[in-house]
Write a protein that holds these residues in place. Structure first.
Motif, short mmCIF file in Angstrom:
data_model
loop_
_atom_site.label_atom_id
_atom_site.label_comp_id
_atom_site.label_asym_id
_atom_site.label_seq_id
_atom_site.Cartn_x
_atom_site.Cartn_y
_atom_site.Cartn_z
N GLU A 1 -6.98 1.04 -6.19
CA GLU A 1 -7.97 0.74 -5.26
C GLU A 1 -7.39 -0.20 -4.26
O GLU A 1 -7.85 -0.24 -3.01
N ALA A 2 -6.06 -0.67 -4.22
CA ALA A 2 -5.48 -1.57 -3.30
C ALA A 2 -4.76 -0.79 -2.13
O ALA A 2 -4.68 -1.16 -1.04
N TYR A 3 -4.20 0.27 -2.55
CA TYR A 3 -3.35 1.08 -1.89
C TYR A 3 -3.58 2.42 -1.55
O TYR A 3 -3.21 3.27 -0.32
N VAL A 4 -4.75 3.16 -2.00
CA VAL A 4 -4.93 4.52 -1.76
C VAL A 4 -6.52 4.60 -1.47
O VAL A 4 -7.38 4.03 -2.08
N PHE A 5 -6.53 5.34 -0.20
CA PHE A 5 -7.98 5.36 0.37
C PHE A 5 -8.24 6.49 0.69
O PHE A 5 -7.40 7.65 1.05
N ASP B 1 -0.83 10.05 5.76
CA ASP B 1 -1.83 11.07 4.85
C ASP B 1 -0.78 11.68 4.00
O ASP B 1 0.26 12.29 4.59
N GLY B 2 -1.14 11.92 2.68
CA GLY B 2 -0.18 12.74 1.92
C GLY B 2 -0.35 12.23 0.51
O GLY B 2 -1.36 11.67 0.19
N THR B 3 0.76 12.28 -0.15
CA THR B 3 1.02 12.00 -1.45
C THR B 3 1.56 10.70 -1.47
O THR B 3 2.55 10.54 -1.22
N PRO B 4 0.97 9.71 -2.12
CA PRO B 4 1.33 8.48 -2.23
C PRO B 4 2.62 8.40 -3.42
O PRO B 4 2.75 9.15 -4.28
N PRO B 5 3.40 7.04 -3.10
CA PRO B 5 4.45 6.91 -4.38
C PRO B 5 3.60 6.83 -5.41
O PRO B 5 2.35 6.37 -5.58
N SER B 6 4.27 7.03 -6.74
CA SER B 6 3.60 7.19 -7.83
C SER B 6 2.96 5.79 -8.34
O SER B 6 1.98 5.61 -9.20
N TRP B 7 3.89 4.70 -8.06
CA TRP B 7 3.60 3.46 -8.56
C TRP B 7 2.10 2.96 -7.93
O TRP B 7 1.48 2.15 -8.52
N MET B 8 1.71 3.48 -6.69
CA MET B 8 0.35 3.11 -6.28
C MET B 8 -0.69 3.73 -7.04
O MET B 8 -1.69 3.37 -6.85
N THR C 1 -5.99 11.71 1.65
CA THR C 1 -5.42 10.51 0.85
C THR C 1 -4.49 9.71 1.45
O THR C 1 -3.28 10.18 1.86
N TRP C 2 -4.89 8.48 2.01
CA TRP C 2 -4.23 7.39 3.13
C TRP C 2 -3.69 6.62 2.17
O TRP C 2 -4.36 5.88 1.42
N TYR C 3 -2.47 6.04 2.61
CA TYR C 3 -1.89 5.01 1.74
C TYR C 3 -0.82 4.11 2.92
O TYR C 3 -0.52 4.98 3.93
N PRO C 4 -0.69 3.09 2.64
CA PRO C 4 0.26 2.34 3.78
C PRO C 4 1.74 2.83 3.62
O PRO C 4 2.08 3.09 2.74
N SER C 5 2.36 2.68 4.63
CA SER C 5 3.65 3.36 4.71
C SER C 5 4.66 2.24 4.02
O SER C 5 5.61 3.10 3.50
N MET C 6 4.27 1.18 4.06
CA MET C 6 5.30 0.14 3.45
C MET C 6 6.56 0.11 4.08
O MET C 6 7.49 -0.20 3.64
N ASN C 7 6.77 0.64 5.28
CA ASN C 7 8.08 0.65 5.68
C ASN C 7 7.96 -0.48 7.10
O ASN C 7 9.23 -0.25 7.92
N GLY C 8 7.24 -1.12 7.39
CA GLY C 8 7.51 -2.06 8.28
C GLY C 8 6.73 -2.06 9.49
O GLY C 8 6.77 -2.94 10.56
N ASN C 9 6.19 -0.70 9.75
CA ASN C 9 5.41 -0.33 10.90
C ASN C 9 4.30 -0.39 10.95
O ASN C 9 3.45 0.03 12.07
N PHE C 10 3.37 -1.02 9.93
CA PHE C 10 2.12 -1.12 10.05
C PHE C 10 1.27 -0.07 10.33
O PHE C 10 0.55 0.07 11.23
N GLU C 11 1.49 1.14 9.55
CA GLU C 11 0.98 2.19 9.78
C GLU C 11 0.26 2.86 8.32
O GLU C 11 0.97 2.60 7.37
#
Length: 442
Positions: A417-421, A402-409, A389-399
């Motif tokens: 569909e836009a944030y979880v891959f 893998d793990g558990t994404p924030p609940s809002w995603m 389960t891959w998702y953007p870190s959203m921390n400004g590092n453009f990375e």
């Protein structure tokens, strides 16, 4: 001696690290301090300690002077001198600028492993990345890592992308070699080596296709009659053809007996072109080499070896290891520190992917070997995607991580569909990770 009561010991080291605390083995923490023990008179307390020296620390720092620009060579921190390309020698300023004939058959990288301890240099075909191999000569200003090479020659581009493409280039070259070994075997004229007919799959690519009927033969009579009718020893097969003679590919870290100066000697510093014809030039016993190349020499093989350096060309921290953060085995320097502990190294760090897969995934070793990823400094730079389960870190590092994404995603199908891959590549394509930004931008 200590007074009865609670006490501990603390050990100071210079340049060494402690492995993980393991019951019955290492009991010293990262600071060298042991657990607190309650002791009485005449108690004998045994506390085990497990030390290891980081790979990169064994050579660095011992040289009084470091030469960054060696010319046609590269600085070696272990020997504190420039090591020169074949055909070059040290000049008066201790750099590799003087051409010499005494160094033509001496390749200091004959035993290196591409992308591990072989030097890196810009791609010979002008592509915007670097490559690594032992088969080169006359390359100016070699580099120890892909990162250094990319920063030196392609700093105007995305360096992370350059590094990724560089590792991919080495993997493609290794696959090409394996594809050649898997080709059908024929009798063919070794025009530039033995100048005789041989039987294997190492023929030149141009001999295939439209030229096949002229160069690749099913029997020795056609090959010898066409190209070497005057030779009584055609084809060049010293004994009956065996799988070892036909398919054998030298392990680049292994030493061999090889022809040198009308004699034979033992080591890894054989000329690089001999690796292209291993069964004709590289032998496992002195008898094989001497009978072929120095049958009239009473002093064969030569009494001294060529001073080959054991292990890697320089000290590296690259290894194959079980990838507990993904699937199967990985290659790189991102394994946990405790795997490098002497107590764990033999069972966790391996020289080849096959060794890692055979030891850790024996039931699925073939699948494991075809899915090895390359991870350098915590970033995957090569190999198939590790699913999850891959998702953007959203921390400004453009990375992507893998793990558990924030609940809002995952609150709605649109957000998910836009944030979880399912893969790192899909996530990076959508959110432009640093190594992929120039890859996927139009």
């Amino acid at each position: 001696y200590v007074q009865p009561g609670e006490c501990f010991i603390q050990v100071e080291t210079d340049g060494y690290l402690y492995g993980p605390i393991v019951p019955g083995e290492n009991q010293l923490g990262p600071d060298g301090r042991s657990p607190v023990v309650d002791v009485n008179y005449r108690d004998v307390i045994e506390i085990n300690g497990g030390l290891y020296q980081p790979f990169l620390a064994t050579c660095n720092g011992q040289c009084n002077e470091v030469i960054k620009d060696c010319g046609w060579g590269i600085w070696n921190n272990c020997t504190c001198q420039c090591d020169c390309d074949p055909g070059f020698c040290l000049s008066a300023n201790q750099k590799c600028y003087d051409g010499c004939t005494t160094h033509e058959d001496f390749n200091p990288w004959a035993g290196c492993r591409p992308a591990i301890d072989c030097p890196w240099y810009p791609d010979k075909n002008g592509k915007a990345h670097c490559t690594s191999s032992s088969n080169f000569a006359g390359v100016y200003n070699l580099h120890e890592t892909a990162e250094i090479c990319c920063e030196e020659h392609f700093s105007a581009l995305n360096v992370n992308s350059c590094v990724q493409k560089s590792f991919a280039d080495v993997e493609a070259a290794e696959k090409h070699v394996q594809d050649q070994l898997d080709r059908p075997r024929f009798f063919w004229p070794d025009l530039y080596g033995k100048q005789n007919c041989v039987f294997d799959s190492s023929y030149a690519d141009w001999m295939e296709g439209a030229n096949k009927e002229f160069y690749l033969f099913d029997n020795e009579e056609l090959c010898c009659g066409t190209f070497y009718p005057h030779r009584d020893d055609c084809p060049e097969v010293p004994s009956s053809t065996t799988p070892w003679q036909v398919d054998y590919t030298p392990d680049p870290s292994e030493q061999f007996y090889y022809p040198h100066d009308k004699n034979c000697r033992f080591g890894r510093n054989y000329p690089m072109w001999m690796k292209l014809y291993p069964k004709h030039y590289l032998y496992k016993t002195p008898e094989q080499c001497c009978e072929t190349w120095a049958n009239d020499k009473a002093n064969c093989p030569m009494p001294i070896d060529d001073g080959v350096q054991e292990g890697y060309y320089w000290i590296v921290d690259d290894a194959y290891y079980p990838n507990f953060k993904g699937d199967y085995c990985a290659r790189g320097n991102s394994y946990p520190e405790w795997m490098a502990d002497p107590m764990n190294r033999d069972t966790h760090l391996f020289v080849t992917g096959k060794e890692c897969c055979d030891n850790w995934f024996p039931d699925t070793t073939t699948e494991c070997q075809s899915n090895i990823v390359t991870v350098m400094n915590g970033l995957q730079v090569g190999g198939p995607d590790v699913t999850g389960t891959w998702y953007p870190s959203m921390n400004g590092n453009f990375e992507c991580i893998d793990g558990t994404p924030p609940s809002w995603m995952t609150q709605s199908d649109g957000y998910k569909e836009a944030y979880v891959f399912d893969s790192h590549a899909e996530c990076c394509k959508a959110h432009a990770c640093d190594p992929q930004r120039d890859m996927f931008s139009s």
